[in-house]
Design a protein around this motif. Structure first.
Motif, PDB file in Angstrom:
ATOM      1  N   MET A  12      -3.641  14.002   9.616  1.00 29.79           N
ATOM      2  CA  MET A  12      -2.219  14.254   9.852  1.00 29.79           C
ATOM      3  C   MET A  12      -1.422  13.050   9.341  1.00 29.79           C
ATOM      4  N   MET A  13      -0.579  13.278   8.330  1.00 29.94           N
ATOM      5  CA  MET A  13       0.183  12.188   7.729  1.00 29.94           C
ATOM      6  C   MET A  13       1.596  12.145   8.319  1.00 29.94           C
ATOM      7  N   LEU A  14       2.152  10.927   8.372  1.00 29.31           N
ATOM      8  CA  LEU A  14       3.504  10.745   8.912  1.00 29.31           C
ATOM      9  C   LEU A  14       4.366   9.984   7.908  1.00 29.31           C
ATOM     10  N   ARG A  15       5.643  10.279   7.950  1.00 28.49           N
ATOM     11  CA  ARG A  15       6.651   9.602   7.126  1.00 28.49           C
ATOM     12  C   ARG A  15       6.967   8.215   7.704  1.00 28.49           C
ATOM     13  N   LEU A  16       7.387   7.286   6.842  1.00 25.64           N
ATOM     14  CA  LEU A  16       7.964   6.021   7.339  1.00 25.64           C
ATOM     15  C   LEU A  16       9.353   6.347   7.897  1.00 25.64           C
ATOM     16  N   GLN A  17       9.521   6.170   9.198  1.00 28.86           N
ATOM     17  CA  GLN A  17      10.784   6.580   9.826  1.00 28.86           C
ATOM     18  C   GLN A  17      11.773   5.416   9.862  1.00 28.86           C
ATOM     19  N   LYS A  18      12.320   5.140   8.672  1.00 30.99           N
ATOM     20  CA  LYS A  18      13.157   3.943   8.498  1.00 30.99           C
ATOM     21  C   LYS A  18      14.391   3.987   9.391  1.00 30.99           C
ATOM     22  N   GLU A  19      14.861   5.195   9.711  1.00 30.92           N
ATOM     23  CA  GLU A  19      16.075   5.299  10.540  1.00 30.92           C
ATOM     24  C   GLU A  19      15.856   4.763  11.943  1.00 30.92           C
ATOM     25  N   ARG A  20      14.582   4.570  12.335  1.00 32.46           N
ATOM     26  CA  ARG A  20      14.306   4.041  13.683  1.00 32.46           C
ATOM     27  C   ARG A  20      13.735   2.631  13.619  1.00 32.46           C
ATOM     28  N   MET A  21      13.805   1.985  12.485  1.00 31.41           N
ATOM     29  CA  MET A  21      13.176   0.659  12.359  1.00 31.41           C
ATOM     30  C   MET A  21      14.092  -0.464  12.837  1.00 31.41           C
ATOM     31  N   ASP A  22      15.328  -0.160  13.194  1.00 34.84           N
ATOM     32  CA  ASP A  22      16.224  -1.086  13.901  1.00 34.84           C
ATOM     33  C   ASP A  22      16.266  -2.483  13.278  1.00 34.84           C
ATOM     34  N   GLY A  23      16.291  -2.577  11.980  1.00 37.31           N
ATOM     35  CA  GLY A  23      16.378  -3.899  11.360  1.00 37.31           C
ATOM     36  C   GLY A  23      15.077  -4.683  11.396  1.00 37.31           C
ATOM     37  N   GLY A  24      13.988  -4.077  11.906  1.00 30.81           N
ATOM     38  CA  GLY A  24      12.688  -4.752  11.943  1.00 30.81           C
ATOM     39  C   GLY A  24      12.023  -4.712  10.583  1.00 30.81           C
ATOM     40  N   PHE A  25      10.742  -5.018  10.565  1.00 29.69           N
ATOM     41  CA  PHE A  25       9.987  -5.065   9.312  1.00 29.69           C
ATOM     42  C   PHE A  25       9.884  -3.677   8.675  1.00 29.69           C
ATOM     43  N   ILE A  26      10.302  -3.566   7.415  1.00 31.86           N
ATOM     44  CA  ILE A  26      10.146  -2.306   6.670  1.00 31.86           C
ATOM     45  C   ILE A  26       9.199  -2.569   5.508  1.00 31.86           C
ATOM     46  N   PRO A  27       8.030  -1.891   5.493  1.00 34.93           N
ATOM     47  CA  PRO A  27       7.083  -2.177   4.417  1.00 34.93           C
ATOM     48  C   PRO A  27       7.598  -1.686   3.064  1.00 34.93           C
ATOM     49  N   SER A  28       7.130  -2.319   1.987  1.00 35.64           N
ATOM     50  CA  SER A  28       7.484  -1.828   0.654  1.00 35.64           C
ATOM     51  C   SER A  28       6.745  -0.504   0.430  1.00 35.64           C
ATOM     52  N   GLU A  29       7.441   0.469  -0.159  1.00 37.01           N
ATOM     53  CA  GLU A  29       6.851   1.804  -0.324  1.00 37.01           C
ATOM     54  C   GLU A  29       5.628   1.757  -1.238  1.00 37.01           C
ATOM     55  N   ARG A  30       5.677   0.906  -2.275  1.00 41.95           N
ATOM     56  CA  ARG A  30       4.561   0.808  -3.209  1.00 41.95           C
ATOM     57  C   ARG A  30       3.304   0.276  -2.529  1.00 41.95           C
ATOM     58  N   GLU A  31       3.516  -0.797  -1.758  1.00 41.36           N
ATOM     59  CA  GLU A  31       2.397  -1.399  -1.032  1.00 41.36           C
ATOM     60  C   GLU A  31       1.845  -0.423   0.008  1.00 41.36           C
ATOM     61  N   PHE A  32       2.765   0.269   0.694  1.00 44.49           N
ATOM     62  CA  PHE A  32       2.360   1.217   1.730  1.00 44.49           C
ATOM     63  C   PHE A  32       1.510   2.337   1.110  1.00 44.49           C
ATOM     64  N   TYR A  33       1.969   2.871  -0.021  1.00 45.02           N
ATOM     65  CA  TYR A  33       1.218   3.964  -0.669  1.00 45.02           C
ATOM     66  C   TYR A  33      -0.174   3.486  -1.083  1.00 45.02           C
ATOM     67  N   HIS A  34      -0.219   2.282  -1.630  1.00 42.11           N
ATOM     68  CA  HIS A  34      -1.498   1.740  -2.080  1.00 42.11           C
ATOM     69  C   HIS A  34      -2.498   1.670  -0.916  1.00 42.11           C
ATOM     70  N   ARG A  35      -2.042   1.193   0.240  1.00 40.65           N
ATOM     71  CA  ARG A  35      -2.972   0.968   1.358  1.00 40.65           C
ATOM     72  C   ARG A  35      -3.134   2.183   2.263  1.00 40.65           C
ATOM     73  N   TYR A  36      -2.049   2.936   2.480  1.00 44.55           N
ATOM     74  CA  TYR A  36      -2.074   3.992   3.505  1.00 44.55           C
ATOM     75  C   TYR A  36      -1.699   5.373   2.981  1.00 44.55           C
ATOM     76  N   GLY A  37      -1.242   5.481   1.735  1.00 43.03           N
ATOM     77  CA  GLY A  37      -0.885   6.794   1.189  1.00 43.03           C
ATOM     78  C   GLY A  37      -2.136   7.638   0.996  1.00 43.03           C
ATOM     79  N   LEU A  38      -2.056   8.914   1.348  1.00 39.09           N
ATOM     80  CA  LEU A  38      -3.225   9.789   1.220  1.00 39.09           C
ATOM     81  C   LEU A  38      -3.349  10.280  -0.213  1.00 39.09           C
ATOM     82  N   ASP A  39      -4.442   9.867  -0.876  1.00 36.12           N
ATOM     83  CA  ASP A  39      -4.749  10.371  -2.211  1.00 36.12           C
ATOM     84  C   ASP A  39      -6.164  10.954  -2.179  1.00 36.12           C
TER      85      ASP A  39
END
Ligand code: CP
Length: 312
Positions: free
Chosen positions: A216-243
């Motif tokens: 079960m995959m989930l979206r990065l819910q940036k609207e709830r990240m409240d100014g906290g750490f937001i990962p780079s999408e490229r890095e996130f896909y490389h490590r956690y994106g389902l391929d």
């Protein structure tokens, strides 16, 4: 119960009752008829204070297919814009004698609060990062149909767990039905104290996906990240994106799920999402209509019969 506010409040047999009735509605929706009169004469009001495609459309279709009078409020054009509070808005609509209120709100706990103030049945269509009970129920229906059962399965929930009401509701539901739940994601997107929910936690996709039945995959819910750490999408896909390579670590017949909205190339490769042999993403959407029909039907039966006679 008189409302559907969260999976937290449901017992396993109540979950099974909703899924069983939803199966009947899957059949009805696939028939030429599509309609019943289960909610004839009743009024359903949808109040979405946050964006939605699937949940709002499916609740609206569900009510209409059951014969209810359905009104979807355009909250952006309502008097909320003039400073009216959630509770005053709800009390105003309550005075018009609706039977069902379907509410989505960005603040966790807002829907529970509202349910205390009105006379009608309230269904939580997602509140902040708290719960999204009909999503977890439609996911459960999809899993049960695809895997033939809803117990003793190994299910991986992947990505941004910390900000996800979908993950929270699913963790509770799948745990209540005696499945093994694995959470996979970066430690920065893992909620504190999650181990108390009886889950296993991984930060490596290949390790976490090894031998699972459901991914079960989930979206990065940036609207709830409240100014906290937001990962780079490229890095996130490389490590956690389902391929395809990461998915090859799951069982050969593992199904792939996503509640939507989906960000292709961020948490999931588009070809996996579109692979009809693995992905059940469109089935999830179909189940959403049937499941919401069942949830509203059962809640209205409870209200007619009294809480002791019919369970939800
Ligand atoms: N899964 C889900 O809640 O989708 P929407 O936000 O489009 O309703």
């Amino acid at each position: 119960a008189r409302h559907l506010l969260g999976i937290e409040h449901l017992a396993p047999d109540e979950i099974t009752d909703v899924l069983d009735l939803a199966e009947d509605y899957v059949g009805l929706n696939r028939s030429g008829t599509k309609h019943s009169d289960a909610l004839a004469g009743l009024t359903q009001v949808n109040m979405f204070f946050e964006a939605s495609t699937r949940t709002q459309a499916s609740f609206e279709l569900a009510g209409k297919r059951l014969g209810a009078d359905v009104m979807s409020m355009a909250m952006q054009a309502s008097s909320v814009k003039k400073g009216e509070t959630l509770i005053d808005t709800a009390l105003t609509l309550n005075a018009m004698h609706p039977d069902i209120l379907v509410v989505r709100h960005p603040q966790s706990g807002a829907v529970d609060l509202l349910a205390e103030k009105v006379n009608c049945a309230v269904l939580n269509a997602g509140d902040g990062r708290h719960e999204h009970p009909t999503q977890a129920l439609l996911d459960a229906l999809t899993i049960r149909r695809a895997r033939g059962r809803l117990h003793r399965l190994s299910i991986a929930i992947c990505g941004d767990i910390a900000h996800s009401r979908v993950a929270r509701s699913n963790i509770m539901l799948l745990g209540k039905m005696e499945n093994r739940v694995r959470l996979i994601g970066p430690p920065t997107l893992m909620p504190a104290g999650i181990g108390e929910f009886g889950v296993e936690v991984f930060d490596d996709m290949r390790e976490g996906l090894a031998g699972v039945d459901v991914v079960m995959m989930l979206r990065l819910q940036k609207e709830r990240m409240d100014g906290g750490f937001i990962p780079s999408e490229r890095e996130f896909y490389h490590r956690y994106g389902l391929d395809a390579e990461k998915l090859s670590h799951a069982k050969d017949d593992a199904i792939v799920m996503h509640p939507g909205p989906m960000n292709r190339g961020v948490e999931i490769d588009g070809t996996i999402a579109d692979d009809i042999n693995r992905s059940v993403i469109q089935e999830q959407v179909e189940m959403g209509v049937a499941l919401r029909m069942a949830a509203m039907d059962l809640l209205m039966r409870v209200r007619r019969a009294g809480p002791r006679e019919v369970a939800i």
